[in-house]
Design a protein around this motif. Structure first.
Motif, PDB file in Angstrom:
ATOM      1  N   GLN A 235      16.292  95.050  11.655  1.00 53.57           N
ATOM      2  CA  GLN A 235      17.526  95.215  11.879  1.00 53.57           C
ATOM      3  C   GLN A 235      17.835  94.419  12.935  1.00 53.57           C
ATOM      4  O   GLN A 235      18.937  93.878  12.838  1.00 53.57           O
ATOM      5  CB  GLN A 235      17.855  96.755  12.320  1.00 53.57           C
ATOM      6  CG  GLN A 235      17.423  97.854  11.377  1.00 53.57           C
ATOM      7  CD  GLN A 235      17.709  99.220  11.735  1.00 53.57           C
ATOM      8  OE1 GLN A 235      18.323  99.473  12.781  1.00 53.57           O
ATOM      9  NE2 GLN A 235      16.961 100.255  11.193  1.00 53.57           N
TER      10      GLN A 235
ATOM     11  N   ARG B  12      18.738  82.734  20.385  1.00 52.87           N
ATOM     12  CA  ARG B  12      20.108  83.238  20.369  1.00 52.87           C
ATOM     13  C   ARG B  12      21.109  82.793  21.562  1.00 52.87           C
ATOM     14  O   ARG B  12      20.528  82.838  22.647  1.00 52.87           O
ATOM     15  CB  ARG B  12      20.210  84.998  20.384  1.00 52.87           C
ATOM     16  CG  ARG B  12      19.433  85.270  19.075  1.00 52.87           C
ATOM     17  CD  ARG B  12      20.394  85.628  17.953  1.00 52.87           C
ATOM     18  NE  ARG B  12      19.904  86.650  17.107  1.00 52.87           N
ATOM     19  CZ  ARG B  12      20.734  87.273  16.245  1.00 52.87           C
ATOM     20  NH1 ARG B  12      21.895  86.944  16.164  1.00 52.87           N
ATOM     21  NH2 ARG B  12      20.130  87.870  15.271  1.00 52.87           N
TER      22      ARG B  12
ATOM     23  N   ARG C 146      16.686  91.342  13.495  1.00 48.67           N
ATOM     24  CA  ARG C 146      16.790  90.001  12.975  1.00 48.67           C
ATOM     25  C   ARG C 146      18.281  89.659  12.059  1.00 48.67           C
ATOM     26  O   ARG C 146      18.692  88.676  12.273  1.00 48.67           O
ATOM     27  CB  ARG C 146      15.639  89.740  12.166  1.00 48.67           C
ATOM     28  CG  ARG C 146      14.557  89.803  12.969  1.00 48.67           C
ATOM     29  CD  ARG C 146      13.351  89.007  11.973  1.00 48.67           C
ATOM     30  NE  ARG C 146      11.967  89.210  12.748  1.00 48.67           N
ATOM     31  CZ  ARG C 146      11.061  89.859  12.304  1.00 48.67           C
ATOM     32  NH1 ARG C 146      11.361  91.018  11.483  1.00 48.67           N
ATOM     33  NH2 ARG C 146       9.982  90.053  13.305  1.00 48.67           N
ATOM     34  N   GLU C 147      18.751  90.926  11.445  1.00 47.69           N
ATOM     35  CA  GLU C 147      19.910  90.798  10.710  1.00 47.69           C
ATOM     36  C   GLU C 147      21.103  90.779  11.408  1.00 47.69           C
ATOM     37  O   GLU C 147      22.109  90.979  10.781  1.00 47.69           O
ATOM     38  CB  GLU C 147      19.799  91.980   9.602  1.00 47.69           C
ATOM     39  CG  GLU C 147      18.740  91.846   8.732  1.00 47.69           C
ATOM     40  CD  GLU C 147      18.410  92.852   7.516  1.00 47.69           C
ATOM     41  OE1 GLU C 147      19.183  93.947   7.966  1.00 47.69           O
ATOM     42  OE2 GLU C 147      17.511  92.891   6.805  1.00 47.69           O
ATOM     43  N   ILE C 148      21.340  91.037  12.688  1.00 48.24           N
ATOM     44  CA  ILE C 148      22.478  91.163  13.587  1.00 48.24           C
ATOM     45  C   ILE C 148      23.094  89.920  13.577  1.00 48.24           C
ATOM     46  O   ILE C 148      22.626  88.711  13.860  1.00 48.24           O
ATOM     47  CB  ILE C 148      22.022  91.498  15.196  1.00 48.24           C
ATOM     48  CG1 ILE C 148      21.472  93.065  15.256  1.00 48.24           C
ATOM     49  CG2 ILE C 148      23.236  91.485  15.935  1.00 48.24           C
ATOM     50  CD1 ILE C 148      22.427  94.190  14.965  1.00 48.24           C
ATOM     51  N   ARG C 149      24.343  89.924  13.307  1.00 50.00           N
ATOM     52  CA  ARG C 149      25.370  88.833  13.151  1.00 50.00           C
ATOM     53  C   ARG C 149      25.717  88.525  14.558  1.00 50.00           C
ATOM     54  O   ARG C 149      25.687  89.377  15.571  1.00 50.00           O
ATOM     55  CB  ARG C 149      26.358  88.940  12.393  1.00 50.00           C
ATOM     56  CG  ARG C 149      25.948  89.185  10.706  1.00 50.00           C
ATOM     57  CD  ARG C 149      27.087  89.473   9.917  1.00 50.00           C
ATOM     58  NE  ARG C 149      26.594  89.552   8.473  1.00 50.00           N
ATOM     59  CZ  ARG C 149      27.323  89.554   7.244  1.00 50.00           C
ATOM     60  NH1 ARG C 149      28.675  89.482   7.644  1.00 50.00           N
ATOM     61  NH2 ARG C 149      26.786  89.696   6.307  1.00 50.00           N
ATOM     62  N   ASP C 150      26.195  87.306  14.794  1.00 53.76           N
ATOM     63  CA  ASP C 150      26.819  86.667  16.003  1.00 53.76           C
ATOM     64  C   ASP C 150      27.948  87.713  16.504  1.00 53.76           C
ATOM     65  O   ASP C 150      28.146  87.721  17.887  1.00 53.76           O
ATOM     66  CB  ASP C 150      27.303  85.298  15.865  1.00 53.76           C
ATOM     67  CG  ASP C 150      25.896  84.549  15.602  1.00 53.76           C
ATOM     68  OD1 ASP C 150      24.847  84.829  16.050  1.00 53.76           O
ATOM     69  OD2 ASP C 150      26.151  83.241  15.350  1.00 53.76           O
ATOM     70  N   GLU C 151      28.887  88.094  15.709  1.00 57.27           N
ATOM     71  CA  GLU C 151      29.954  89.036  16.027  1.00 57.27           C
ATOM     72  C   GLU C 151      29.363  90.218  16.576  1.00 57.27           C
ATOM     73  O   GLU C 151      29.965  90.737  17.661  1.00 57.27           O
ATOM     74  CB  GLU C 151      30.667  89.381  14.947  1.00 57.27           C
ATOM     75  CG  GLU C 151      31.385  88.112  14.301  1.00 57.27           C
ATOM     76  CD  GLU C 151      30.442  87.512  13.284  1.00 57.27           C
ATOM     77  OE1 GLU C 151      29.604  87.914  13.111  1.00 57.27           O
ATOM     78  OE2 GLU C 151      30.998  86.236  12.461  1.00 57.27           O
ATOM     79  N   GLU C 152      28.395  90.837  16.001  1.00 56.49           N
ATOM     80  CA  GLU C 152      27.807  92.119  16.743  1.00 56.49           C
ATOM     81  C   GLU C 152      27.096  91.867  17.830  1.00 56.49           C
ATOM     82  O   GLU C 152      27.178  92.522  18.941  1.00 56.49           O
ATOM     83  CB  GLU C 152      26.809  92.651  15.622  1.00 56.49           C
ATOM     84  CG  GLU C 152      27.545  93.232  14.250  1.00 56.49           C
ATOM     85  CD  GLU C 152      26.566  93.881  13.319  1.00 56.49           C
ATOM     86  OE1 GLU C 152      25.924  94.874  13.437  1.00 56.49           O
ATOM     87  OE2 GLU C 152      25.855  92.984  12.378  1.00 56.49           O
ATOM     88  N   LEU C 153      26.385  90.749  18.024  1.00 58.32           N
ATOM     89  CA  LEU C 153      25.756  90.435  19.344  1.00 58.32           C
ATOM     90  C   LEU C 153      26.939  89.954  20.520  1.00 58.32           C
ATOM     91  O   LEU C 153      26.885  90.373  21.590  1.00 58.32           O
ATOM     92  CB  LEU C 153      24.901  89.191  18.958  1.00 58.32           C
ATOM     93  CG  LEU C 153      23.945  88.402  20.370  1.00 58.32           C
ATOM     94  CD1 LEU C 153      23.314  89.402  20.963  1.00 58.32           C
ATOM     95  CD2 LEU C 153      23.662  87.269  20.002  1.00 58.32           C
TER      96      LEU C 153
ATOM     97  N   THR D  11      13.846  87.146  16.916  1.00 57.56           N
ATOM     98  CA  THR D  11      13.833  85.808  16.198  1.00 57.56           C
ATOM     99  C   THR D  11      13.254  84.869  16.502  1.00 57.56           C
ATOM    100  O   THR D  11      13.103  84.767  17.794  1.00 57.56           O
ATOM    101  CB  THR D  11      15.251  85.648  15.555  1.00 57.56           C
ATOM    102  OG1 THR D  11      15.989  85.455  16.818  1.00 57.56           O
ATOM    103  CG2 THR D  11      15.940  86.760  14.866  1.00 57.56           C
TER     104      THR D  11
END
Length: 930
Positions: free
Chosen positions: A12, A59, A14-21, A55
């Motif tokens: 989960q 980031r 690794r699958e976080i996108r930049d918007e959520e980050l 990852t």
């Protein structure tokens, strides 16, 4: 390996996108901006750290978030857990241009350690030197027992590793003196209770059993509160005193019970050695003086010890109570791992309820000792002259004088070496004790490995230590050989004898024989040992010398490590193979490499048949292998299993087809499949090494083995196709290296072609063999080639081509790949051009192939594109055969024409000949009658 829950969290993250980050960073900024350092900020930082560390690629965090993380890290009021998380996040995003940290103004040593770790992660060499100088200034300005210094030792060790020249000579000498003091003069008394942190996550302490109650290590000051809670019964809820607190008055009826508790505590502390501490021990008589009558007679005034004992301390006054006071806050001496009171100086293997600051410094000093000694090197201003030392090395008197030299008279570097030698000797002695806890037993093994490695460094830097070490290590080796639980410690001992065996006149071959024979055979299932063993072999290759033959002859044993733990060891064996293989073992090693998945299955059976039922199974429990186990114990197959599981090279190869059939139920195991995936990589490394020294005889043997083993592989899904790709390319490389192989192995090649009955494994091996026959079965390559041989090969290949094109595809015999068909047609045409009596036969056959390729059945069996490729090739070959002399020139060029320039330059003879033939045979050119 992670648990399923941990794997899910990592996936989960690794699958976080930049918007959520970005949204999470905004939340972190909001919490840190208003200095809300509560549980919410802690939880948000934990989530942020998981995402940035899950990852491989970096980031990027927003600039405000990075600035607030730096501010929180440097804030003197920020909680410790929050600072740790801020530093961890900043390290993960390093290197970054957004960082503006500096360690010049940081006063707290713990903060300085965290800030330094972030700056070192940046990788800037100038910052590395600055961080090192800042840490060393703090170390020089404080006493060794000062608080917080242990946060700086890891920084100094990292700086030394990244920039060895960052420290000046005076700073090096200062640190040498400090390290020697920390190693040898740490306190032997336990520390008072406080949050220790550091090297161990929890204090290593003995647990006391009183009656049926098992009391673990207690709270802040002493075991007395837990003891009284264990011995004094809790009042029932209805009791009027059931809820009294630390400031309430306990009932006088409990005093007699408390006195009994104090009496038992006094006896326990006397038995554990409290009388050795600096404080006075509580005598039983003094505690007995606190009788219930005495308590009642003295009254119930206030008592200074009530905060320690809480409500159970009798509020008395008088000499009896005062005699108890000195013992309660005094810590006891440290103990050994077997529970005995320590009688020598403190080491990392000493145990206690809590550690003092100088004891933590002792632990950290030992953890960085070997790297620091290597940094110092054998030379330097504090090292005696080589000429003076060489005069002293040979005499027993020099050894005694060196051992008895007062350490305070030695230069700092020599003094540190002397202290390190004493420390390692004590660790070896402590490792012989029987630990009460499993964790301490594992720590013993790890410290024993490190101690031997440090002794190795000391003896290499100063040979005078060698004669003081040999007797100890001989006894240690004898002890380790009889203890299978300490097998990892044998590796540094063997490395020591590799470095110093000849100088000490020690016969090290027995050490290597035991190492390479018993350890892989008995402990192949230990992945950590396997990695360390292979890395030891790689690192020690230059030192083996005349003993390298022991390692080479033991390759069947080493391959057991590879077969059982192939994913982590594949790269290591790729690097090790060139040193393992030689002309005498190459054929046997290739044979074992091809049987490596079968070896994995046999090792699985060996474990199933030998491991006790009470132990945790090391194999795949989802695979049932009852029939395989019966076959493993069957005397009929014992010889084959013994050959497969042999410990040393036998010089022979065995066909293991019966074992392939018996072990087929294990072919679906995950471990066998992983091993099968590693074999093609290992084969390429093997041939890359062999071709460097193979002569004609070895080349012929390898080519013959490839032919024999191509159809006798262990049937793991997808294994044959992957291996055939490698074998086919390597067979062509061997033929290119030695073209006369085709004539010399004509009988074997004819048997191979005649016994196939169709292509296997995608037809890669068949394609290479047929192409080699067409290319090198010629007088131009070998004068021994005859027309009779050409005719025999022509007939065998003609029959094979007829079989693969006329047979109907089925599940057992799939459709022949078009590459095989085109190569067969080309080879037949080449052979006909060298024996022109065969031209009519091949022309007729090529005409039939054109007709077959144009039929609808061929299109449905091979596909439109493949059928068109077969048709094109048949047409081209027919056109060439219409002019035999040109066909011979094109299909059997001389060595000069075979050079690459004839295929690159359009003005040379070969392209011109091809274009001329094309024009001559085309009707549209008008040169030939219609």
């Amino acid at each position: 390996m992670f648990t399923a829950g941990a794997e899910s969290l990592l996936r989960q993250a690794r699958e976080i996108r930049d918007e959520e980050l970005g949204r999470l960073c905004s939340r972190v900024c909001a919490l840190l901006g208003r200095e809300d350092w509560g549980p919410d900020a802690l939880d948000a930082l934990r989530r942020l750290f998981l995402i940035v560390s899950a990852t491989k690629h970096g980031r990027r965090l927003e600039q405000p978030c990075v600035e607030l993380l730096q501010a929180a890290l440097c804030s003197p009021t920020c909680p410790e857990q929050l600072q740790l998380l801020c530093a961890a996040v900043l390290r993960e995003v390093s290197p970054s241009r957004s960082l503006s940290l500096t360690c010049d103004r940081v006063q707290n040593t713990q903060q300085l350690g965290l800030v330094a770790s972030v700056l070192l992660a940046q990788g800037d060499r100038r910052q590395v030197g600055s961080v090192g100088q800042c840490a060393l200034r703090v170390l020089e300005s404080r006493q060794p027992e000062g608080p917080g210094l242990r946060h700086l030792l890891p920084v100094v060790s990292k700086v030394t590793n990244l920039a060895p020249d960052a420290l000046h000579e005076e700073q090096t000498n200062t640190l040498n003196r400090r390290l020697g003091d920390w190693l040898r003069h740490a306190s032997v008394q336990q520390g008072i209770a406080h949050s220790s942190g550091g090297f161990f996550s929890t204090p290593r302490a003995r647990q006391v059993r009183l009656g049926t109650r098992h009391l673990p290590g207690p709270g802040p000051l002493s075991p007395l509160p837990a003891l009284t809670r264990a011995l004094v019964p809790e009042p029932p809820p209805s009791h009027p005193y059931s809820g009294f607190g630390a400031g309430s008055q306990p009932p006088s009826l409990c005093c007699s019970v408390v006195v009994e508790a104090l009496d038992m505590l006094a006896r326990v502390t006397c038995l554990t050695g409290c009388e050795r501490s600096s404080g006075a021990c509580v005598p039983a008589a003094a505690v007995q003086g606190l009788s219930s009558e005495g308590v009642g007679g003295q009254g119930r005034g206030s008592c200074a010890m009530s905060p320690v004992l809480g409500p159970f301390w009798p509020r008395t006054q008088g000499p009896a109570a005062l005699r108890v006071l000195p013992c309660l806050p005094q810590p006891g001496p440290v103990t050994e791992v077997d529970g005995a009171v320590a009688t020598d100086f403190f080491t990392v293997l000493s145990t206690g309820q809590h550690f003092t600051e100088d004891q933590w410094l002792n632990v950290q000093a030992f953890s960085m000792l070997r790297a620091w000694l290597l940094h110092g090197g054998p030379g330097g201003s504090s090292t005696p002259d080589a000429d003076d030392r060489s005069e002293l090395e040979g005499s027993t008197l020099s050894v005694l004088s060196a051992a008895s030299t007062a350490s305070h008279l030695l230069p700092p570097q020599e003094r540190l070496r002397e202290k390190a030698f004493e420390y390692c000797q004590r660790l070896i002695e402590q490792s012989n004790r029987r630990a009460l806890r499993k964790a301490d037993s594992e720590l013993q093994k790890a410290c024993l490995v490190e101690a031997v490695l440090v002794l190795d460094v000391l003896c290499r830097q100063d040979p005078s230590f060698l004669y003081r070490t040999l007797s100890c290590l001989r006894a240690l080796h004898a002890r380790l050989c009889g203890d299978p639980t300490c097998v990892r410690a044998l590796l540094p001992v063997a490395q020591f004898f590799l470095h110093h065996g000849e100088a000490a006149a020690v016969d090290a071959e027995a050490v290597y024989q035991h190492l390479c024979t018993r350890i892989p055979a008995e402990h192949f299932h230990s992945p950590l040992l396997a990695l360390e063993f292979v890395q030891f072999c790689r690192a020690s290759l230059p030192l083996f010398g005349r003993h390298l033959g022991v390692l080479r002859s033991s390759f069947p044993n080493l391959f057991k490590f590879l077969a059982w733990s192939s994913p982590p060891l594949t790269a290591e064996f790729v690097a090790l193979l060139p040193s393992l293989v030689d002309a005498g073992t190459a054929v046997e090693m290739l044979d074992l490499l091809l049987d490596l998945p079968c070896l994995t299955a046999a090792l699985d059976l060996q474990l199933r048949s030998s491991q006790a039922a009470s132990e945790k199974p090391l194999w795949d429990v989802s695979v049932r292998a009852a029939g395989c186990l019966e076959a493993f114990r069957d005397p009929q197959y014992q010889a084959l299993f013994q050959h497969l599981l042999r410990a040393k090279a036998s010089g022979t190869t065995e066909r293991l087809v019966p074992l392939h059939q018996l072990l087929q139920p294990l072919a679906g195991c995950a471990r066998v499949a992983q091993c099968a995936e590693a074999v093609p990589i290992l084969l390429q490394a093997f041939f890359a090494a062999v071709t460097q020294f193979a002569d004609g005889t070895l080349t012929s043997q390898l080519a013959l083995l490839l032919l024999e083993r191509s159809d006798t592989l262990y049937e793991v899904p997808g294994y044959q196709a992957r291996v055939h790709k490698v074998l086919s390319s390597q067979f062509l490389a061997l033929c290119t290296r030695r073209p006369s192989l085709v004539v010399e192995q004509a009988k074997e090649l004819l048997e191979f072609v005649g016994s196939l009955g169709g292509p296997h494994g995608g037809g890669h091996m068949l394609t290479s063999v047929v192409w080699a026959i067409g290319e090198y079965l010629s007088v131009s390559w070998d004068r021994r080639c005859t027309v009779e041989q050409i005719n025999k090969f022509f007939e065998a290949l003609e029959a094979l081509l007829f079989e693969v094109t006329q047979s109907r595809p089925s599940a057992a015999l799939p459709a022949c790949p078009p590459q095989v068909i085109t190569v067969l047609m080309t080879t037949l045409t080449k052979l006909a051009s060298r024996s022109q009596d065969l031209i009519p036969r091949v022309s007729l056959f090529l005409s039939k192939m054109r007709t077959l390729a144009q039929s609808p059945a061929a299109g449905s069996a091979h596909g439109e594109e493949d059928a068109r490729a077969v048709l094109t090739r048949a047409t081209e070959l027919l056109n060439l055969l219409k002019m035999p002399s040109v066909a011979q020139f094109v299909l059997t060029p001389s060595a000069e024409v075979s050079e690459p320039r004839y295929h690159r330059d359009t003005n040379t003879a070969l392209p011109l000949a091809l274009s001329t033939v094309s024009r001559l045979v085309e009707r549209d050119a008008g040169l030939l009658p219609g």
